[in-house]
Design an enzyme around this catalytic site. Structure first.
Site, PDB file in Angstrom:
ATOM      1  N   ASP A 133      32.388  34.194  34.842  1.00 44.03           N
ATOM      2  CA  ASP A 133      33.567  33.861  34.422  1.00 44.03           C
ATOM      3  C   ASP A 133      34.077  35.272  33.565  1.00 44.03           C
ATOM      4  OD1 ASP A 133      35.878  33.371  33.054  1.00 44.03           O
ATOM      5  OD2 ASP A 133      35.296  31.236  32.634  1.00 44.03           O
ATOM      6  N   HIS A 134      34.842  35.898  34.198  1.00 43.90           N
ATOM      7  CA  HIS A 134      35.373  37.086  33.744  1.00 43.90           C
ATOM      8  C   HIS A 134      36.339  37.027  32.318  1.00 43.90           C
ATOM      9  CE1 HIS A 134      35.471  41.557  33.665  1.00 43.90           C
ATOM     10  NE2 HIS A 134      35.951  41.857  34.703  1.00 43.90           N
ATOM     11  N   ARG A 135      36.520  35.989  32.016  1.00 46.95           N
ATOM     12  CA  ARG A 135      37.249  35.771  30.971  1.00 46.95           C
ATOM     13  C   ARG A 135      36.522  35.829  29.585  1.00 46.95           C
ATOM     14  NH1 ARG A 135      39.683  29.726  31.628  1.00 46.95           N
ATOM     15  NH2 ARG A 135      37.496  29.633  32.239  1.00 46.95           N
TER      16      ARG A 135
END
Ligand code: CAO
Length: 435
Positions: free
Chosen positions: A407-409
């Site tokens: 999850d690149h967040r």
């Protein structure tokens, strides 16, 4: 007796303001400090409180009207005890700081007893700012009543788009926002994934329909949710597991006696549990409603299992506390339970990270989908011998392709590369696991 409540002095250099909202009407009984109007000046929007209690007999202001300091807002019929006579000064310093300060009351020819005149300033001193004044903050200029409405409806005012003058948020804006939220909530009677009307396939040939089973519906929902809400990236790497394969062959008989199967999955489960301790951000969930990251200090690893009903993900609890033999036995047991429909919801609860090993079937690589609210998943493809250039010659080495979707967040690419490399290194040096 009738008494005037006037607009008090607001701040230095402010001699008037616009009435944003009238909060009372003729006939209302108002109490001391009860907000009468919302007033907007160059510096803030705030509530002007009553300086008398009693029944409103005259209302002298209208919404949108500009009024001046000293102008009568309402006339109230008091009970004659004469609490009045205090002039209140409301000081607004700037948009982030405000205070309500009394000006020392001057005895008026009113009949107010001295004791009350002294008590009143104290009351204003102790009054909290929010009670009287609600300063617009950040990008959400809104009056106190609008803020209150948003609070009551559970709406985050910072998310509401203002359509009033200078982007001010109105009551209607809040209501519209809440309505929009309600409409976007999933219809509980329908699957929570988007669908479009289908063409009539029978035009082109014979068809057959059968209902989706529960596992398929849940998989479709959770995959759609993850795919549409999580910005994901997949990092690829390869691990030389030649030594690990020797270890596996050497000890698989022993593990089998215990009732488990020593495969790359069980070794990887142990390695991942250690990696999550080294890289805590991979063992988290994101709470966007609070803008918080939840760090978990337990290491529960989900194992994707291929069953004839579809994909199930039982969870090995506290994987960090188990030996590779214990993990092998537990994974074999869970996979068997999943396939024989004996798996329970508890067996599938509480995972922090997932391993999806398709290597037993084949394939050189794939990009798994994060099983949200987890933030990462590792995909394992089939190991194969590859020529590796070592000390001037090509030697055959068993190479395992790994893919980490994250999850690149919450996880940056560099961290993902480090995390996956750490796992590859650990698999390349199996003894490291026991250090
Ligand atoms: N490369 C090469 N061989 C592999 C391998 C890999 N990555 N992973 C497993 N194997 C081999 C095993 O060593 C075993 O070989 P032997 O029978 O010769 O001993 C064989 O493949 C079968 O292994 P297994 O499947 O019985 O055991 P496992 O621990 O490797 O896997 C499980 C267990 C439950 C993960 C697996 O059975 C399974 O269901 N995999 C599918 C997961 C899936 O569907 N993922 C997709 C989800 S969508 O993202």
């Amino acid at each position: 007796m009738l008494k005037d409540i006037v607009l008090p002095e607001v701040s230095d250099n402010v001699d008037s303001g616009d009435v944003v909202k009238v909060l009372v009407k003729v006939g209302d009984e108002v109490k001391l400090d009860q907000p009468l109007i919302e007033l907007e000046t160059d510096k803030a929007v705030f509530e002007v409180p009553a300086t008398e209690s009693g029944i409103i007999r005259e209302l002298n202001v209208k919404e949108g009207e500009k009024i001046k300091i000293g102008q009568v807002i309402v006339r109230v019929e008091t009970n004659g005890t004469g609490e009045a006579g205090t002039e209140t000064k409301v000081t607004v310093n700037n948009a982030s700081e405000a205070e309500v300060k009394p000006v020392t009351p001057e005895p008026q020819k009113s009949e107010a007893p001295a004791q009350l005149l002294q008590e009143k300033p104290q009351k204003y001193e102790s009054a909290s700012i929010e009670q009287h004044i609600d300063i617009p903050q950040g990008n959400s200029p809104a009056s106190p009543s609008v803020r209150r409405l948003a609070r009551e409806l559970g709406a985050d005012i910072s998310q509401v788009k203002g359509t009033g003058p200078a982007g001010r948020i109105t009551e209607d804006d809040v209501k519209l926002y809440v309505k929009g939220r309600m409409n976007s909530l999933p219809d509980k009677s329908a699957p929570a994934f988007a669908y479009r009307p289908l063409p009539d396939f029978s035009k082109w040939g014979q068809t057959r329909s059968e209902p989706m089973n529960k596992v398929r519906v849940l998989t479709a929902e959770s995959m759609t949710y993850a795919w549409t809400s999580v910005p994901m990236v997949t990092q690829l790497d390869k691990s030389d597991i030649t030594s690990l394969e020797e270890f596996r062959k050497k000890y698989s008989g022993e593990v089998e006696k215990e009732g488990g199967k020593l495969t790359v999955t069980s070794v990887l489960t142990a390695v991942v549990a250690m990696a999550l301790k080294e890289f805590p951000q991979f063992n988290t969930s994101i709470d966007l409603s609070r803008k918080e990251i939840i760090y978990k200090e337990y290491y529960n690893i989900g194992i994707a299992v291929d069953t004839d009903r579809g994909l199930l993900v039982p969870v090995v609890k506290n994987a960090d506390k188990k030996s590779i033999t214990e993990l092998s036995v537990e994974i074999s047991t869970l996979a068997e339970k999943a396939r024989s429909k004996k798996i329970t919801p508890e067996d599938m609860d509480g995972g922090n990270f997932t391993i999806s090993n398709l290597g037993g079937i084949g394939g050189t690589g794939f990009t798994p989908i994060v099983y949200s609210p987890q933030v990462a998943i590792i995909g394992v493809s089939r190991s194969a011998y590859e020529p590796v250039y070592q000390n001037g010659v090509f030697v055959p080495r068993l190479i395992l392709p790994l893919s980490l979707t994250y999850d690149h967040r919450i996880i940056d690419g560099a961290d993902a590369a480090r995390f996956l490399r750490w796992i590859c290194d650990a698999l390349e040096n199996p003894l490291r696991i026991f250090l």
